[in-house]
Design a protein around this motif. Structure first.
Motif, PDB file in Angstrom:
ATOM      1  N   ASP A   1      38.532  25.016  -4.828  1.00  0.00           N
ATOM      2  CA  ASP A   1      38.798  26.208  -5.652  1.00  0.00           C
ATOM      3  C   ASP A   1      39.678  27.205  -4.903  1.00  0.00           C
ATOM      4  O   ASP A   1      39.860  28.321  -5.318  1.00  0.00           O
ATOM      5  N   ALA A   2      40.212  26.805  -3.766  1.00  0.00           N
ATOM      6  CA  ALA A   2      41.148  27.703  -3.068  1.00  0.00           C
ATOM      7  C   ALA A   2      42.414  27.854  -3.903  1.00  0.00           C
ATOM      8  O   ALA A   2      43.099  28.865  -3.840  1.00  0.00           O
TER       9      ALA A   2
ATOM     10  N   LEU B   1      37.991  22.448   3.473  1.00  0.00           N
ATOM     11  CA  LEU B   1      37.856  23.199   2.227  1.00  0.00           C
ATOM     12  C   LEU B   1      36.628  22.677   1.491  1.00  0.00           C
ATOM     13  O   LEU B   1      36.590  21.525   1.092  1.00  0.00           O
TER      14      LEU B   1
ATOM     15  N   ALA C   1      42.782  30.279   3.091  1.00  0.00           N
ATOM     16  CA  ALA C   1      42.535  28.823   3.177  1.00  0.00           C
ATOM     17  C   ALA C   1      43.811  28.044   2.863  1.00  0.00           C
ATOM     18  O   ALA C   1      44.157  27.084   3.557  1.00  0.00           O
TER      19      ALA C   1
ATOM     20  N   HIS D   1      43.380  31.300  -5.183  1.00  0.00           N
ATOM     21  CA  HIS D   1      42.188  32.148  -5.150  1.00  0.00           C
ATOM     22  C   HIS D   1      41.744  32.429  -3.717  1.00  0.00           C
ATOM     23  O   HIS D   1      41.017  33.369  -3.460  1.00  0.00           O
ATOM     24  N   ASP D   2      42.200  31.587  -2.767  1.00  0.00           N
ATOM     25  CA  ASP D   2      41.842  31.815  -1.362  1.00  0.00           C
ATOM     26  C   ASP D   2      43.100  31.661  -0.520  1.00  0.00           C
ATOM     27  O   ASP D   2      43.360  30.582   0.034  1.00  0.00           O
TER      28      ASP D   2
ATOM     29  N   SER E   1      48.856  35.930   4.364  1.00  0.00           N
ATOM     30  CA  SER E   1      47.529  36.431   3.982  1.00  0.00           C
ATOM     31  C   SER E   1      47.050  37.452   5.014  1.00  0.00           C
ATOM     32  O   SER E   1      47.125  37.229   6.212  1.00  0.00           O
TER      33      SER E   1
ATOM     34  N   ASN F   1      47.721  40.193  -0.175  1.00  0.00           N
ATOM     35  CA  ASN F   1      48.262  38.899   0.274  1.00  0.00           C
ATOM     36  C   ASN F   1      49.583  38.679  -0.450  1.00  0.00           C
ATOM     37  O   ASN F   1      49.744  39.151  -1.591  1.00  0.00           O
TER      38      ASN F   1
END
Ligand code: DER
Length: 263
Positions: free
Chosen positions: A184-185, A180, A226, A222-223, A244, A108
């Motif tokens: 934590d995204a 979401l 998202a 982390h995502d 991504s 990504n």
């Protein structure tokens, strides 16, 4: 410098592997690393190692300049013929070679440091392969680990302050949308969106497309999928500089002069 040499090594390695005589349509990215890719293309052209009908699709005014300076033929993305109308994916471009501001372990990328990510993403998305080239500073495990200038987001100038405020409320908004599950995204609970001001022009940077750029600081990502979707959904956002799951390869020039390739 070590960084420039690293950019050059990555660019030459990627071009040599991917721009073979059978490549008919090549996407050319933007930024300082791609300058070296253009240098290598000129060498290959002079050695007669490029397809005689090679068409190069630019991703910015800068990219078009590089294509012209390399004596290559520029083609507009919309003028490319639909390779196979019955195909499930539209890949009018054989391969695109582009830079990145940061690349994570899953390839990504954060892009848009040079303000070109709208046309870069359009070209990348029409390409069978996206190959990233970068120096060692961009080689991360997680996005946001090394790149600290925020996610470049191209926005409509007519309501940039409103869009800024919406982007800075991304967590509560995403919870309200149920998009979401948790925040934590990305790392920061309170993202900060900064209007990108120009250096040799008074006022904000205006992109090739006539838009502004907000650089959105969210900490570590982390995502990426998202985050890309969340930011893209904010009304007035034209394009977000998170790519991504688009690249198939990344080439890094290392400090010791070697080159690493990640797939
Ligand atoms: O603006 C962009 O998207 C560029 O490709 C950027 O991500 C990389 O630019 P650089 O090669 O000058 O670091």
């Amino acid at each position: 410098s070590l960084v420039e040499q690293a950019k050059r090594s990555a660019a030459f390695a990627a071009v040599d592997k991917h721009v073979t005589p059978s490549v008919r349509v090549l996407g050319v990215g933007s930024g300082s690393t791609v300058v070296y890719a253009a240098e290598r293309l000129l060498e290959l052209k002079n050695e007669g190692k490029l397809h005689p009908e090679l068409q190069c699709v630019p991703t910015s005014f800068q990219s078009k300049q590089l294509i012209n300076e390399a004596g290559l033929r520029a083609a507009d993305l919309d003028d490319l013929v639909d390779a196979d109308p019955s195909s499930t994916t539209y890949t009018a471009i054989d391969v695109t070679i582009d830079g990145a501001d940061e690349v994570d372990a899953e390839l990504n990328a954060i892009k848009g440091g040079g303000g070109a990510h709208l046309r870069e993403k359009l070209v990348a998305n029409a390409s069978a392969k996206l190959v990233l080239i970068a120096d060692y500073r961009k080689n991360s495990q997680v996005l946001g680990q090394n790149w600290d200038k925020g996610i470049p987001v191209e926005v409509s100038p007519i309501a940039w302050q409103t869009i800024k405020r919406q982007l800075e409320r991304l967590v509560p908004r995403s919870r309200a949308l149920g998009v979401l599950a948790t925040s934590d995204a990305f790392e920061l609970n309170h993202p900060v969106a900064t209007l990108r001001n120009a250096v040799r022009k008074a006022g904000p940077v205006v992109t090739d497309n006539g838009n502004f750029i907000l650089d959105v600081h969210v900490g570590r990502i982390h995502d990426p999928v998202a985050v890309e979707q969340l930011i893209k959904m904010v009304p007035g956002v034209v394009e977000v500089g998170v790519f991504s799951r688009m690249a198939c390869e990344a080439w890094f020039g290392n400090e010791d002069g070697s080159v690493s390739m990640r797939i």
